[in-house]
Design a protein around this motif. Sequence first.
Motif, PDB file in Angstrom:
ATOM      1  N   ARG A 102      46.393  44.934  34.916  1.00  0.00           N
ATOM      2  CA  ARG A 102      46.557  46.304  35.401  1.00  0.00           C
ATOM      3  C   ARG A 102      46.702  47.341  34.279  1.00  0.00           C
ATOM      4  NH1 ARG A 102      47.305  46.735  40.261  1.00  0.00           N
ATOM      5  NH2 ARG A 102      48.772  45.032  40.522  1.00  0.00           N
ATOM      6  N   GLN A 103      47.621  47.096  33.349  1.00  0.00           N
ATOM      7  CA  GLN A 103      47.904  48.105  32.337  1.00  0.00           C
ATOM      8  C   GLN A 103      46.701  48.311  31.416  1.00  0.00           C
ATOM      9  OE1 GLN A 103      49.811  45.555  33.353  1.00  0.00           O
ATOM     10  NE2 GLN A 103      51.951  45.781  32.707  1.00  0.00           N
ATOM     11  N   LYS A 131      38.525  67.725  32.459  1.00  0.00           N
ATOM     12  CA  LYS A 131      39.773  66.959  32.479  1.00  0.00           C
ATOM     13  C   LYS A 131      39.374  65.496  32.697  1.00  0.00           C
ATOM     14  CE  LYS A 131      43.779  66.430  35.544  1.00  0.00           C
ATOM     15  NZ  LYS A 131      44.648  65.826  34.541  1.00  0.00           N
ATOM     16  N   ARG A 139      40.984  51.877  42.250  1.00  0.00           N
ATOM     17  CA  ARG A 139      40.142  52.569  43.222  1.00  0.00           C
ATOM     18  C   ARG A 139      38.711  52.004  43.220  1.00  0.00           C
ATOM     19  NH1 ARG A 139      44.049  53.871  45.446  1.00  0.00           N
ATOM     20  NH2 ARG A 139      45.108  55.886  45.461  1.00  0.00           N
TER      21      ARG A 139
ATOM     22  N   LYS B 194      49.788  52.393  48.252  1.00  0.00           N
ATOM     23  CA  LYS B 194      50.791  51.632  47.514  1.00  0.00           C
ATOM     24  C   LYS B 194      52.134  52.343  47.570  1.00  0.00           C
ATOM     25  CE  LYS B 194      47.769  49.079  44.425  1.00  0.00           C
ATOM     26  NZ  LYS B 194      47.788  48.329  43.166  1.00  0.00           N
ATOM     27  N   ASP B 214      51.513  59.004  46.838  1.00  0.00           N
ATOM     28  CA  ASP B 214      50.954  58.907  45.493  1.00  0.00           C
ATOM     29  C   ASP B 214      50.827  57.441  45.103  1.00  0.00           C
ATOM     30  OD1 ASP B 214      51.160  61.793  44.992  1.00  0.00           O
ATOM     31  OD2 ASP B 214      53.311  61.401  45.071  1.00  0.00           O
ATOM     32  N   LEU B 215      49.777  57.161  44.349  1.00  0.00           N
ATOM     33  CA  LEU B 215      49.603  55.819  43.801  1.00  0.00           C
ATOM     34  C   LEU B 215      50.764  55.504  42.857  1.00  0.00           C
ATOM     35  CD1 LEU B 215      47.815  53.307  43.298  1.00  0.00           C
ATOM     36  CD2 LEU B 215      46.596  54.651  41.572  1.00  0.00           C
ATOM     37  N   LEU B 217      52.633  52.288  40.418  1.00  0.00           N
ATOM     38  CA  LEU B 217      52.341  51.005  39.778  1.00  0.00           C
ATOM     39  C   LEU B 217      53.508  50.570  38.891  1.00  0.00           C
ATOM     40  CD1 LEU B 217      48.722  51.922  38.527  1.00  0.00           C
ATOM     41  CD2 LEU B 217      49.270  50.556  40.543  1.00  0.00           C
ATOM     42  N   THR B 218      53.543  49.283  38.613  1.00  0.00           N
ATOM     43  CA  THR B 218      54.395  48.649  37.596  1.00  0.00           C
ATOM     44  C   THR B 218      55.857  49.102  37.596  1.00  0.00           C
ATOM     45  OG1 THR B 218      53.791  50.257  35.861  1.00  0.00           O
ATOM     46  CG2 THR B 218      52.417  48.274  36.044  1.00  0.00           C
ATOM     47  N   ARG B 220      59.775  48.642  37.092  1.00  0.00           N
ATOM     48  CA  ARG B 220      60.593  47.720  36.283  1.00  0.00           C
ATOM     49  C   ARG B 220      62.052  48.083  36.457  1.00  0.00           C
ATOM     50  NH1 ARG B 220      56.127  44.848  35.859  1.00  0.00           N
ATOM     51  NH2 ARG B 220      54.577  45.694  34.433  1.00  0.00           N
ATOM     52  N   MET B 231      55.134  53.855  37.088  1.00  0.00           N
ATOM     53  CA  MET B 231      54.076  54.828  36.867  1.00  0.00           C
ATOM     54  C   MET B 231      53.665  55.425  38.206  1.00  0.00           C
ATOM     55  SD  MET B 231      50.203  54.163  35.623  1.00  0.00           S
ATOM     56  CE  MET B 231      49.182  55.466  34.929  1.00  0.00           C
ATOM     57  N   TYR B 233      51.055  58.538  40.161  1.00  0.00           N
ATOM     58  CA  TYR B 233      49.956  59.491  40.037  1.00  0.00           C
ATOM     59  C   TYR B 233      50.300  60.843  40.652  1.00  0.00           C
ATOM     60  CZ  TYR B 233      46.635  56.259  37.987  1.00  0.00           C
ATOM     61  OH  TYR B 233      45.984  55.414  37.125  1.00  0.00           O
ATOM     62  N   ASP B 234      51.574  61.066  40.919  1.00  0.00           N
ATOM     63  CA  ASP B 234      52.021  62.403  41.297  1.00  0.00           C
ATOM     64  C   ASP B 234      51.933  63.260  40.024  1.00  0.00           C
ATOM     65  OD1 ASP B 234      53.082  64.497  42.646  1.00  0.00           O
ATOM     66  OD2 ASP B 234      55.128  63.727  42.706  1.00  0.00           O
ATOM     67  N   ASP B 237      49.136  64.759  35.222  1.00  0.00           N
ATOM     68  CA  ASP B 237      48.697  63.510  34.619  1.00  0.00           C
ATOM     69  C   ASP B 237      49.519  62.374  35.218  1.00  0.00           C
ATOM     70  OD1 ASP B 237      46.733  64.255  32.648  1.00  0.00           O
ATOM     71  OD2 ASP B 237      48.371  65.196  31.524  1.00  0.00           O
ATOM     72  N   PRO B 238      48.899  61.217  35.420  1.00  0.00           N
ATOM     73  CA  PRO B 238      49.703  60.055  35.819  1.00  0.00           C
ATOM     74  C   PRO B 238      50.770  59.815  34.750  1.00  0.00           C
ATOM     75  CG  PRO B 238      47.355  59.577  35.963  1.00  0.00           C
ATOM     76  CD  PRO B 238      47.479  60.889  35.255  1.00  0.00           C
ATOM     77  N   MET B 259      48.481  60.950  29.725  1.00  0.00           N
ATOM     78  CA  MET B 259      48.934  59.909  30.649  1.00  0.00           C
ATOM     79  C   MET B 259      49.891  58.937  29.957  1.00  0.00           C
ATOM     80  SD  MET B 259      46.555  57.153  32.718  1.00  0.00           S
ATOM     81  CE  MET B 259      45.835  56.421  31.245  1.00  0.00           C
ATOM     82  N   PHE B 261      52.076  55.256  30.712  1.00  0.00           N
ATOM     83  CA  PHE B 261      52.020  54.109  31.632  1.00  0.00           C
ATOM     84  C   PHE B 261      52.679  52.895  30.984  1.00  0.00           C
ATOM     85  CE2 PHE B 261      48.352  51.822  29.654  1.00  0.00           C
ATOM     86  CZ  PHE B 261      47.925  52.803  28.789  1.00  0.00           C
ATOM     87  N   ALA B 262      52.748  51.819  31.768  1.00  0.00           N
ATOM     88  CA  ALA B 262      53.302  50.540  31.304  1.00  0.00           C
ATOM     89  C   ALA B 262      54.732  50.677  30.766  1.00  0.00           C
ATOM     90  CB  ALA B 262      52.392  49.906  30.253  1.00  0.00           C
ATOM     91  N   ASP B 439      52.988  43.450  41.360  1.00  0.00           N
ATOM     92  CA  ASP B 439      53.863  43.998  40.310  1.00  0.00           C
ATOM     93  C   ASP B 439      55.356  43.752  40.570  1.00  0.00           C
ATOM     94  OD1 ASP B 439      51.510  44.878  39.273  1.00  0.00           O
ATOM     95  OD2 ASP B 439      51.967  47.018  39.353  1.00  0.00           O
TER      96      ASP B 439
END
Lengths: 165, 447
Positions: A102-103, A131, A139, B194, B214-215, B217-218, B220, B231, B233-234, B237-238, B259, B261-262, B439
Amino acid sequence: MVLVANFIRGLKALAVLGTVLLVAACAQTGPEGLNAAGQGNATPGSGQDFIVNVGDRVFFEEDQSTLNSQAQGVLNLQAQWLNRYSQYTITVEGHADERGTRQYNIALGARRAQSARDYLVSLGVSASRIKTISYGKERPVAVCNDNSCWSQNRRAVTVLNNATN
Amino acid sequence: MRLKANISRFLNGAKALAAVAAFAVLTASGPAHALIEIDITQGQVEPMPIALPSFTAEGGDAKVAQEMTSVIAADLKRSGLFNPLDPASFIQQNLGVNTTPRFGDWRVINTQALLTGTVVAQPDGRLRAEFRLWDVFASEQLLGQQFFTTPENWRRLAHIIADAVYERLTGEKGYFDTRIVYVDETGPKDKRVKRLAIMDQDGANVRYLTRGDDLVLTPRFSPTSQEITYMSYDGADPSVYLLNIETGQREIVGNFPGMTFAPRFSPSGQQVVMSLQQGSNANIFLMDLRTRNTTRLTNSAAIDTSPSYAPDGSKVVFESDRGGHQQIYVMNSDGSNVQRISFGPGRYSTPVWSPRGDLIAFTKQHQGRFMIGVMKPDGKGERILTEGYHNEGPAWAPNGRVLVFFRDTPGANGGPQVWTVDLTGHNEQRLSTPAFASDPSWSPLID
């Protein structure tokens, strides 16, 4: 009050998502169908014109973000079109197939979006109009279990932010 | 008192679960050394037979007493280290906590351990649960404790008792009074919704933390507080967010140009380490949650992601494709002295350091297969625990003995489910969830 605001923001997000999925659904015929020269009845300069007559997406090899000649051909057309219809700003969405973690796929999608963006900029599309965002493997547009689908999901999609149709 | 204090913190001030007190030892001999114990250093252990006659109820709800016993038995069975015997084989009936067992009756059915208990309704409406753990062959009590709780908290009490039994008989901390945060997935594969969800480690009490707008993820878990980092997606930028799971309060982590993440917490819970996307590259950054200072840890023309701290905070393991493909690297926590540690065929990703410090778990891709494995922090001793079409994203139980991960199934109707496996590679089990789930991340032990 916060809840209400969140809810409204959520609705907006859903609306945007709906648009994206609609576009994606149109494109499920595959790479060949997408870039076919179909004139249709799309108004020149419309969102429909961009998708049908230019092609809104390019595809990548597994774990790659380099643009092959076919992808460059589509981006050449996109750049011409965007330079002609300068009222549009765009978001380049990068995506990965499901056969990765995923990451990493989030970063790989970002790389693909960046690759398409840089190419458009090199052809004169102003960087301030572009952007990028990555959706990683989140997706997919094609959901079968072989490369015919995975190859459609390894993509960068150019989305017109302010298209009316 | 230590347990009391910690439980109170866990419940964020709720007075639901109160004191634990050592219960009066019934027999004269102290349980200084268990005569029975499980050697869990071996790969495949023979599960220890244990008898769990239904807890008796005094003035309270017999059904709750029975269900508590079932939850304890299920925890112990699921660990793979215990074999709860069929109650139909029990000779002595209605054995409460204040009766000395007729040990002969229990030796006959070949159980080694026996857990007895009684649930008592208190005048103030609370429940008092008392239990004793017996060594059947030595005719000796190993443990005796009592707990108080509100009736709706009976499941937690059952998990606490299961942890006490586990610890007494294995010599290691249990992991039953814990929770797992994960991503709930609904809808068709190309339109997945999700949501963050949290459940008890046995799959009970599922609660949703986001609504799916919002999507996400991950997620913790924080090692020190009731917070998760994830993470979302609101926003423009995610980005990486913090969410307090008691109050629902949410905030973005840092103000990065792009962005993020992780994410993952540092062992102190005071920092979040994560990736920042910079053009075509992803680098690892650290943000201190108190000072708001950010520190760059890597600076490469590559994808550096999935950072995870060693439990002592001295090192960070991460994945990078700087060598061409995803491999695992270890660096000092200031970013210095980067060493590649994975050298086998295939790609290695999502490294996560064991809370014991002795192993790093990872996802490995090779020849179209996705595996979960472990290796030592120097890269030696690689072992694959499970392999198949798609296994991804291991996370450790707080005692470092069990891993939770997700397994995806192919095709349009496929989807991820959460599984657990012992670090020996044995005892693979699916964790039941209401919908598809991915996850997973384990909470710390409440103790």
